[in-house]
Write a protein that holds these residues in place. Structure first.
Motif, PDB file in Angstrom:
ATOM      1  N   ASP A 181      -5.281   8.590  14.196  1.00 23.01           N
ATOM      2  CA  ASP A 181      -6.413   8.727  15.111  1.00 23.01           C
ATOM      3  C   ASP A 181      -6.039   8.091  16.462  1.00 23.01           C
ATOM      4  N   GLY A 222      -1.510  25.308  34.892  1.00 21.44           N
ATOM      5  CA  GLY A 222      -1.536  24.000  35.559  1.00 21.44           C
ATOM      6  C   GLY A 222      -0.142  23.701  36.080  1.00 21.44           C
ATOM      7  N   ARG A 280      -8.448  17.308  23.869  1.00 21.26           N
ATOM      8  CA  ARG A 280      -9.811  17.287  23.330  1.00 21.26           C
ATOM      9  C   ARG A 280      -9.961  16.276  22.191  1.00 21.26           C
ATOM     10  N   GLN A 297       0.540  26.414  31.500  1.00 26.25           N
ATOM     11  CA  GLN A 297       0.742  27.725  32.120  1.00 26.25           C
ATOM     12  C   GLN A 297      -0.061  27.901  33.392  1.00 26.25           C
ATOM     13  N   HIS A 340      -0.028  25.145  26.777  1.00 22.43           N
ATOM     14  CA  HIS A 340       0.240  23.754  27.159  1.00 22.43           C
ATOM     15  C   HIS A 340       1.749  23.487  27.036  1.00 22.43           C
ATOM     16  N   ALA A 376      -8.264  22.437  28.187  1.00 26.69           N
ATOM     17  CA  ALA A 376      -9.548  22.313  27.476  1.00 26.69           C
ATOM     18  C   ALA A 376     -10.374  21.169  28.068  1.00 26.69           C
ATOM     19  N   GLN A 388      -3.826  18.910  35.225  1.00 22.96           N
ATOM     20  CA  GLN A 388      -3.616  19.874  34.123  1.00 22.96           C
ATOM     21  C   GLN A 388      -2.152  20.287  33.996  1.00 22.96           C
ATOM     22  N   VAL A 389      -1.662  20.182  32.770  1.00 18.49           N
ATOM     23  CA  VAL A 389      -0.282  20.564  32.473  1.00 18.49           C
ATOM     24  C   VAL A 389      -0.322  21.874  31.696  1.00 18.49           C
ATOM     25  N   ILE A 429       0.624  12.240  19.193  1.00 22.38           N
ATOM     26  CA  ILE A 429      -0.280  11.475  18.317  1.00 22.38           C
ATOM     27  C   ILE A 429      -1.439  12.413  18.003  1.00 22.38           C
ATOM     28  N   ASN A 430      -1.565  12.785  16.738  1.00 23.59           N
ATOM     29  CA  ASN A 430      -2.583  13.760  16.367  1.00 23.59           C
ATOM     30  C   ASN A 430      -2.990  13.475  14.927  1.00 23.59           C
ATOM     31  N   ILE A 454      -3.717  16.291  21.371  1.00 20.32           N
ATOM     32  CA  ILE A 454      -3.413  17.614  21.957  1.00 20.32           C
ATOM     33  C   ILE A 454      -2.844  18.498  20.840  1.00 20.32           C
ATOM     34  N   SER A 455      -3.385  19.706  20.706  1.00 18.45           N
ATOM     35  CA  SER A 455      -2.962  20.556  19.582  1.00 18.45           C
ATOM     36  C   SER A 455      -1.572  21.138  19.790  1.00 18.45           C
ATOM     37  N   GLY A 456      -1.199  21.388  21.068  1.00 20.54           N
ATOM     38  CA  GLY A 456       0.128  21.965  21.329  1.00 20.54           C
ATOM     39  C   GLY A 456       0.087  23.476  21.450  1.00 20.54           C
ATOM     40  N   ALA A 457      -0.986  23.993  22.038  1.00 18.16           N
ATOM     41  CA  ALA A 457      -1.086  25.445  22.262  1.00 18.16           C
ATOM     42  C   ALA A 457       0.071  25.888  23.156  1.00 18.16           C
ATOM     43  N   ALA A 481      -0.768  20.077  13.083  1.00 16.37           N
ATOM     44  CA  ALA A 481      -0.964  20.473  14.490  1.00 16.37           C
ATOM     45  C   ALA A 481       0.349  21.047  15.033  1.00 16.37           C
TER      46      ALA A 481
HETATM   47  C1  FAD Z   1      -4.525  32.355  29.994  1.00 17.12           C
HETATM   48  C2  FAD Z   1      -4.620  30.954  29.456  1.00 17.12           C
HETATM   49  C3  FAD Z   1      -4.048  29.946  30.168  1.00 17.12           C
HETATM   50  C4  FAD Z   1      -4.111  28.630  29.683  1.00 17.12           C
HETATM   51  N1  FAD Z   1      -3.513  27.626  30.392  1.00 17.12           N
HETATM   52  C5  FAD Z   1      -3.485  26.385  29.863  1.00 17.12           C
HETATM   53  C6  FAD Z   1      -2.816  25.328  30.544  1.00 17.12           C
HETATM   54  O1  FAD Z   1      -2.286  25.470  31.655  1.00 17.12           O
HETATM   55  N2  FAD Z   1      -2.802  24.100  29.947  1.00 17.12           N
HETATM   56  C7  FAD Z   1      -3.389  23.855  28.737  1.00 17.12           C
HETATM   57  O2  FAD Z   1      -3.318  22.705  28.254  1.00 17.12           O
HETATM   58  N3  FAD Z   1      -4.039  24.830  28.095  1.00 17.12           N
HETATM   59  C8  FAD Z   1      -4.115  26.080  28.624  1.00 17.12           C
HETATM   60  N4  FAD Z   1      -4.802  27.049  27.980  1.00 17.12           N
HETATM   61  C9  FAD Z   1      -5.640  26.662  26.836  1.00 17.12           C
HETATM   62  C10 FAD Z   1      -4.883  26.513  25.532  1.00 17.12           C
HETATM   63  O3  FAD Z   1      -4.817  27.764  24.878  1.00 17.12           O
HETATM   64  C11 FAD Z   1      -5.595  25.515  24.584  1.00 17.12           C
HETATM   65  O4  FAD Z   1      -6.922  25.946  24.386  1.00 17.12           O
HETATM   66  C12 FAD Z   1      -5.632  24.090  25.113  1.00 17.12           C
HETATM   67  O5  FAD Z   1      -4.353  23.673  25.496  1.00 17.12           O
HETATM   68  C13 FAD Z   1      -6.133  23.185  24.007  1.00 17.12           C
HETATM   69  O6  FAD Z   1      -6.343  21.897  24.507  1.00 17.12           O
HETATM   70  P1  FAD Z   1      -6.372  20.642  23.539  1.00 17.12           P
HETATM   71  O7  FAD Z   1      -5.073  20.506  22.850  1.00 17.12           O
HETATM   72  O8  FAD Z   1      -6.874  19.497  24.361  1.00 17.12           O
HETATM   73  O9  FAD Z   1      -7.569  20.971  22.525  1.00 17.12           O
HETATM   74  P2  FAD Z   1      -7.559  21.475  21.028  1.00 17.12           P
HETATM   75  O10 FAD Z   1      -6.750  22.679  20.856  1.00 17.12           O
HETATM   76  O11 FAD Z   1      -8.986  21.515  20.627  1.00 17.12           O
HETATM   77  O12 FAD Z   1      -6.796  20.313  20.230  1.00 17.12           O
HETATM   78  C14 FAD Z   1      -7.314  19.041  20.020  1.00 17.12           C
HETATM   79  C15 FAD Z   1      -6.358  18.339  19.064  1.00 17.12           C
HETATM   80  O13 FAD Z   1      -6.787  16.997  18.908  1.00 17.12           O
HETATM   81  C16 FAD Z   1      -6.620  16.634  17.543  1.00 17.12           C
HETATM   82  N5  FAD Z   1      -7.571  15.556  17.303  1.00 17.12           N
HETATM   83  C17 FAD Z   1      -8.928  15.623  17.197  1.00 17.12           C
HETATM   84  N6  FAD Z   1      -9.459  14.405  17.042  1.00 17.12           N
HETATM   85  C18 FAD Z   1      -8.418  13.540  17.051  1.00 17.12           C
HETATM   86  C19 FAD Z   1      -8.316  12.136  16.935  1.00 17.12           C
HETATM   87  N7  FAD Z   1      -9.404  11.366  16.818  1.00 17.12           N
HETATM   88  N8  FAD Z   1      -7.082  11.559  16.963  1.00 17.12           N
HETATM   89  C20 FAD Z   1      -5.980  12.336  17.073  1.00 17.12           C
HETATM   90  N9  FAD Z   1      -6.005  13.673  17.201  1.00 17.12           N
HETATM   91  C21 FAD Z   1      -7.222  14.271  17.194  1.00 17.12           C
HETATM   92  C22 FAD Z   1      -6.893  17.873  16.756  1.00 17.12           C
HETATM   93  O14 FAD Z   1      -6.243  17.805  15.494  1.00 17.12           O
HETATM   94  C23 FAD Z   1      -6.309  18.956  17.663  1.00 17.12           C
HETATM   95  O15 FAD Z   1      -4.964  19.224  17.316  1.00 17.12           O
HETATM   96  C24 FAD Z   1      -4.763  28.358  28.452  1.00 17.12           C
HETATM   97  C25 FAD Z   1      -5.346  29.414  27.743  1.00 17.12           C
HETATM   98  C26 FAD Z   1      -5.273  30.691  28.219  1.00 17.12           C
HETATM   99  C27 FAD Z   1      -5.884  31.793  27.424  1.00 17.12           C
END
Ligand code: FAD
Length: 321
Positions: free
Chosen positions: A303, A252, A208, A250, A271, A235, A247-248, A284-285, A265-268, A290
């Motif tokens: 960024d 994916g 995201r 759990q 993921h 996300a 999608q990578v 890169i975050n 990527i936040s590293g949930a 994060a």
């Molecule tokens: C049952 C279940 C199953 C799931 N399965 C999966 C799965 O298979 N795969 C998966 O990925 N997720 C899965 N999720 C979702 C997971 O919990 C997270 O919500 C998701 O991984 C978050 O995606 P993200 O890192 O893209 O977004 P976010 O968590 O919103 O992170 C975005 C990151 O980008 C950083 N950022 C923002 N702007 C910038 C910028 N300009 N430059 C650099 N960094 C920036 C922020 O600091 C933040 O760390 C699942 C959730 C549940 C409940």
């Protein structure tokens, strides 16, 4: 101990994952490693299996096996395993392989251990290694009876070409009525350049933090420069920014490339479980706190819009392209 490896193909290529499992079977030291190819016009694929050490390749070549449907394959495998007294059957994970392995376990009332990352031999027993507790430990799993069926996590083993030739043997294709009631109505092939996410040695994944679907060009360009594939978080897939097939995590795909570059990527945890067995993880975050930095080998606090294009430029310059 006789071992059979399910060899899946796309077009005229055996999947890297299947060949990796075949190489693992050979490395276990069994003198009796066979592969099985199933489909229509698949006879030439036996040669690819021989290169990775199969001494025998069973070939089920029949128009009724052309569509990648599981039940007809279960029919063929169940008969083959009973006739030859095969003790161990190995699968590299895929949608089709998982369906076939599960159907086969039910049909033969056999034990299936799935999501294995490894298989070892201890005395005269096989022990499977299954990651558990969010991949923080490996659990030993076994089988109480034969045939034992194992389904391995994608990317667990690399194919090793050892050369050689294999005997081929045609297999009877006799299908149960209930196995022919499903019909493939459509099959779409994703058009794309470069390696698939399952096979890629390098994955550049976007989250995201990219800010919008249009910014996926940043990760695409870096992936292209590195000869890699593009991955995504749930996300961004849920938001419709990128296709589900990338999608990578759990819910994916589980990947283990040599290099995984996570951009924004936040590293949930969901993921993390899909990519933490990658060789080198680069994040890169812009947020120094994060969670992804906790399990990265290299971290860049910055960024993505500034760092990623510069990195792409540097890679291109280094490669002279
Ligand atoms: C049952 C279940 C199953 C799931 N399965 C999966 C799965 O298979 N795969 C998966 O990925 N997720 C899965 N999720 C979702 C997971 O919990 C997270 O919500 C998701 O991984 C978050 O995606 P993200 O890192 O893209 O977004 P976010 O968590 O919103 O992170 C975005 C990151 O980008 C950083 N950022 C923002 N702007 C910038 C910028 N300009 N430059 C650099 N960094 C920036 C922020 O600091 C933040 O760390 C699942 C959730 C549940 C409940």
């Amino acid at each position: 101990m006789s071992m059979l490896v399910f060899l899946e193909h796309h077009g005229d290529e055996l999947l890297k994952g299947s060949l990796g499992v075949l190489s693992k079977a050979v490395a276990l030291g069994s003198a009796d490693v066979a592969g099985v190819v199933m489909g229509f016009g698949v006879r030439p694929l036996a040669e690819q299996a021989a290169k990775c050490g199969a001494v025998k390749v069973y070939v089920a070549d029949d128009a009724r096996l052309e569509a990648p449907l599981p039940q007809p394959r279960v029919d063929v495998l169940a008969r083959l395993i009973r006739e030859k007294g095969i003790e161990t059957v190995l699968f590299g994970n895929s949608v089709l392989a998982a369906d076939v392995a599960a159907g086969l376990a039910a049909r033969l009332e056999a034990g299936l251990n799935w999501d294995l990352a490894d298989l070892v031999r201890q005395d005269d027993r096989f022990v499977g290694k299954r990651p558990a507790l969010q991949d923080s430990v490996h659990v030993d799993v076994g089988w109480k009876s034969e045939p034992r069926i194992a389904l391995f996590r994608s990317g667990s083993f690399d194919p090793v070409e050892t050369g050689g030739s294999a005997d081929t043997e045609d297999v009877t294709v006799a299908l149960e009525d209930f196995s022919t009631s499903a019909r493939m109505v459509d099959q779409a092939h994703e058009e794309g350049e470069g390696p698939s996410i399952e096979d890629a040695a390098v994955i550049v994944a976007g989250g995201r933090g990219l800010g919008g679907p249009e910014n996926f060009t940043l990760v695409e360009e870096l992936a292209k420069a590195l000869g890699g594939a593009v991955g995504a978080t749930r996300a961004v897939v849920d938001a419709g920014w990128y296709p589900y097939s990338t999608q990578v995590g759990q819910t994916g795909k589980t990947v283990s490339p040599k290099l995984y570059i996570a951009c924004g990527i936040s590293g949930a945890i969901q993921h993390k479980v899909g990519m933490q067995s990658s060789g080198v993880i680069v994040a890169i975050n812009k947020d120094p706190n994060a969670p992804i930095f906790e399990f990265s080998d290299l971290g860049v606090v910055g960024d993505v819009h500034e760092v990623v294009p510069k990195l792409t430029e540097l890679v291109k310059a280094r490669k002279g392209s």
